[in-house]
Design a protein around this motif. Structure first.
Motif, PDB file in Angstrom:
ATOM      1  N   ASN A 203     -33.562  57.548  -1.149  1.00 46.51           N
ATOM      2  CA  ASN A 203     -34.263  58.755  -1.702  1.00 46.51           C
ATOM      3  C   ASN A 203     -35.432  59.041  -1.204  1.00 46.51           C
ATOM      4  OD1 ASN A 203     -34.928  59.831  -4.153  1.00 46.51           O
ATOM      5  ND2 ASN A 203     -36.030  57.944  -4.961  1.00 46.51           N
TER       6      ASN A 203
ATOM      7  N   ALA B 138     -41.577  63.941  -1.584  1.00 41.23           N
ATOM      8  CA  ALA B 138     -42.125  64.460  -2.397  1.00 41.23           C
ATOM      9  C   ALA B 138     -44.025  64.221  -1.949  1.00 41.23           C
ATOM     10  CB  ALA B 138     -42.110  63.795  -3.722  1.00 41.23           C
ATOM     11  N   ALA B 139     -43.953  62.897  -1.346  1.00 43.17           N
ATOM     12  CA  ALA B 139     -44.914  61.865  -1.094  1.00 43.17           C
ATOM     13  C   ALA B 139     -45.062  62.786   0.288  1.00 43.17           C
ATOM     14  CB  ALA B 139     -44.984  60.575  -0.806  1.00 43.17           C
TER      15      ALA B 139
ATOM     16  N   ARG C  30     -43.632  68.493  -7.995  1.00 44.25           N
ATOM     17  CA  ARG C  30     -42.840  67.786  -7.208  1.00 44.25           C
ATOM     18  C   ARG C  30     -43.204  66.222  -7.387  1.00 44.25           C
ATOM     19  NH1 ARG C  30     -38.735  68.770  -3.684  1.00 44.25           N
ATOM     20  NH2 ARG C  30     -39.895  70.794  -3.126  1.00 44.25           N
ATOM     21  N   LEU C  31     -44.594  65.917  -6.815  1.00 40.89           N
ATOM     22  CA  LEU C  31     -44.875  64.632  -6.705  1.00 40.89           C
ATOM     23  C   LEU C  31     -44.469  63.447  -8.596  1.00 40.89           C
ATOM     24  CD1 LEU C  31     -46.204  63.127  -4.855  1.00 40.89           C
ATOM     25  CD2 LEU C  31     -48.344  63.374  -5.704  1.00 40.89           C
TER      26      LEU C  31
ATOM     27  N   GLN D  16     -41.207  57.005  -8.654  1.00 42.19           N
ATOM     28  CA  GLN D  16     -40.546  56.730  -7.860  1.00 42.19           C
ATOM     29  C   GLN D  16     -40.797  57.083  -6.416  1.00 42.19           C
ATOM     30  OE1 GLN D  16     -36.528  57.869  -8.265  1.00 42.19           O
ATOM     31  NE2 GLN D  16     -36.996  58.983 -10.666  1.00 42.19           N
ATOM     32  N   VAL D  17     -41.900  58.190  -6.242  1.00 39.23           N
ATOM     33  CA  VAL D  17     -42.831  57.951  -4.924  1.00 39.23           C
ATOM     34  C   VAL D  17     -43.173  57.046  -3.764  1.00 39.23           C
ATOM     35  CG1 VAL D  17     -42.832  60.448  -5.316  1.00 39.23           C
ATOM     36  CG2 VAL D  17     -44.682  59.374  -5.109  1.00 39.23           C
TER      37      VAL D  17
ATOM     38  N   ALA E 276     -37.672  61.790  -2.769  1.00 39.17           N
ATOM     39  CA  ALA E 276     -38.701  61.119  -3.521  1.00 39.17           C
ATOM     40  C   ALA E 276     -40.095  61.106  -2.047  1.00 39.17           C
ATOM     41  CB  ALA E 276     -38.162  59.758  -4.190  1.00 39.17           C
ATOM     42  N   ALA E 277     -39.350  60.354  -0.895  1.00 42.57           N
ATOM     43  CA  ALA E 277     -40.032  59.944  -0.276  1.00 42.57           C
ATOM     44  C   ALA E 277     -40.617  61.493   0.926  1.00 42.57           C
ATOM     45  CB  ALA E 277     -39.555  59.510   1.147  1.00 42.57           C
TER      46      ALA E 277
ATOM     47  N   TRP F 121     -40.966  63.828  -9.690  1.00 43.95           N
ATOM     48  CA  TRP F 121     -41.224  62.533  -9.417  1.00 43.95           C
ATOM     49  C   TRP F 121     -40.790  60.695  -9.844  1.00 43.95           C
ATOM     50  CZ3 TRP F 121     -36.104  61.423  -7.178  1.00 43.95           C
ATOM     51  CH2 TRP F 121     -35.333  62.527  -6.442  1.00 43.95           C
TER      52      TRP F 121
ATOM     53  N   TYR G  26     -41.440  54.574  -1.159  1.00 42.99           N
ATOM     54  CA  TYR G  26     -41.534  56.005   0.280  1.00 42.99           C
ATOM     55  C   TYR G  26     -42.660  55.866   0.737  1.00 42.99           C
ATOM     56  CZ  TYR G  26     -37.244  55.074  -1.986  1.00 42.99           C
ATOM     57  OH  TYR G  26     -35.917  54.628  -2.873  1.00 42.99           O
ATOM     58  N   SER G  27     -43.959  56.442   0.473  1.00 44.73           N
ATOM     59  CA  SER G  27     -44.857  56.724   1.132  1.00 44.73           C
ATOM     60  C   SER G  27     -45.780  56.114   1.986  1.00 44.73           C
ATOM     61  CB  SER G  27     -46.493  56.795   0.012  1.00 44.73           C
ATOM     62  OG  SER G  27     -46.323  57.957  -1.540  1.00 44.73           O
TER      63      SER G  27
END
Length: 267
Positions: A229, A235-236, A205-206, A212-213, A232-233, A209, A216-217
């Protein structure tokens, strides 16, 4: 109810040092337990405690049900890499527990704990959950325009093969359970493979994306991730949170030792 119950021992259950000394109609409990899931919300906790010393470390362990509102209990949350306080340290300082809260027979907690851990490890397979997540990742890849990437397709195919094997193994043990059989050491296979697949999916998943993550991390760690998003958040956060899977419930290295000894008969 707090789900994890080993006190002061981590994966090495037999080495626990949290004590419960009989005093009339009560046990007096002293010690601590770490990594207790959602203890800050729990009303009760099951604890494995040492009521006496035996010739072997597995002897003298008892199973107590403790009211978390009892004086002498302190809960200290542990904030993890994903920003959550899912885990806790629980401290017991002269906590008085009624003898009637003893589960089963005094000194037989080792057997009860092993039995429960078989089912905990069984439940960590997550074959259905992995199937759902893999489907979501295929949708994400299509939406981001990377679904036709041959390396990505190869990774997804390999995970799907592993997931199908896990599902069949889980169904086999479920069938045996319906026939009255316990999971036994076979549950360790599910725990190993299920947690490794979950981590592989989090990594996938990471990677889907990609960069883009990154914005948001940090926001997610501070609890400030918004809906701009959320995938994306997420995923992190999932990648950070799921590092724990191959450790909890007994590390995967310990599961391999169980299989080597109890299934393969190695010493």
């Amino acid at each position: 109810m707090s789900g994890l119950f080993r006190t002061g021992a981590g994966s090495d259950l037999a080495s626990l040092t949290t004590s419960a000394v009989r005093d009339g109609d009560h046990y007096v409990v002293n010690g601590q337990k770490i990594w207790t899931t959602w203890a800050q919300w729990a009303d009760w906790i099951f604890c494995l405690v040492r009521t006496h010393k035996g010739e072997r470390p597995q002897q003298g362990i008892s199973f107590l049900l403790i009211d978390m509102r009892t004086p002498g209990i302190t809960v200290r949350p542990i904030r993890t890499l994903d920003g959550e306080a899912e885990f806790n340290e629980v401290f017991f300082n002269d906590v008085r527990v009624p003898v009637e809260n003893l589960i089963g027979t005094e000194g037989e907690g080792w057997g009860y704990g092993k039995y429960l851990l078989e089912y905990e490890r069984f439940s960590m397979s997550g074959a259905a959950r992995s199937k759902r997540i893999l489907g979501e990742l295929k949708e994400d890849a299509a939406r981001l325009g990377v679904a036709n990437d041959p390396l990505l397709q190869d990774r997804m195919t390999r995970i799907e093969i592993q997931r199908l094997a896990l599902e069949h193994m889980e169904l086999k043990l479920l069938s045996q359970s319906e026939a009255g059989e316990n999971p036994g050491p076979e549950a360790s296979k599910l725990k190993i493979r299920g947690t490794e697949i979950a981590q592989a999916l989090a990594q996938l998943r990471l990677d889907i994306w990609g960069s883009q993550v990154l914005p948001y991390s940090e926001a997610f760690l501070e609890g400030e991730a918004d809906a701009e998003n959320p995938a994306a958040a997420g995923a992190a956060a999932a990648w950070l949170n799921l590092r724990k899977l191959t450790i909890w419930g007994g590390s995967n290295e310990i599961q391999r030792m169980i299989l080597a000894k109890q299934v393969l008969g190695l010493r």
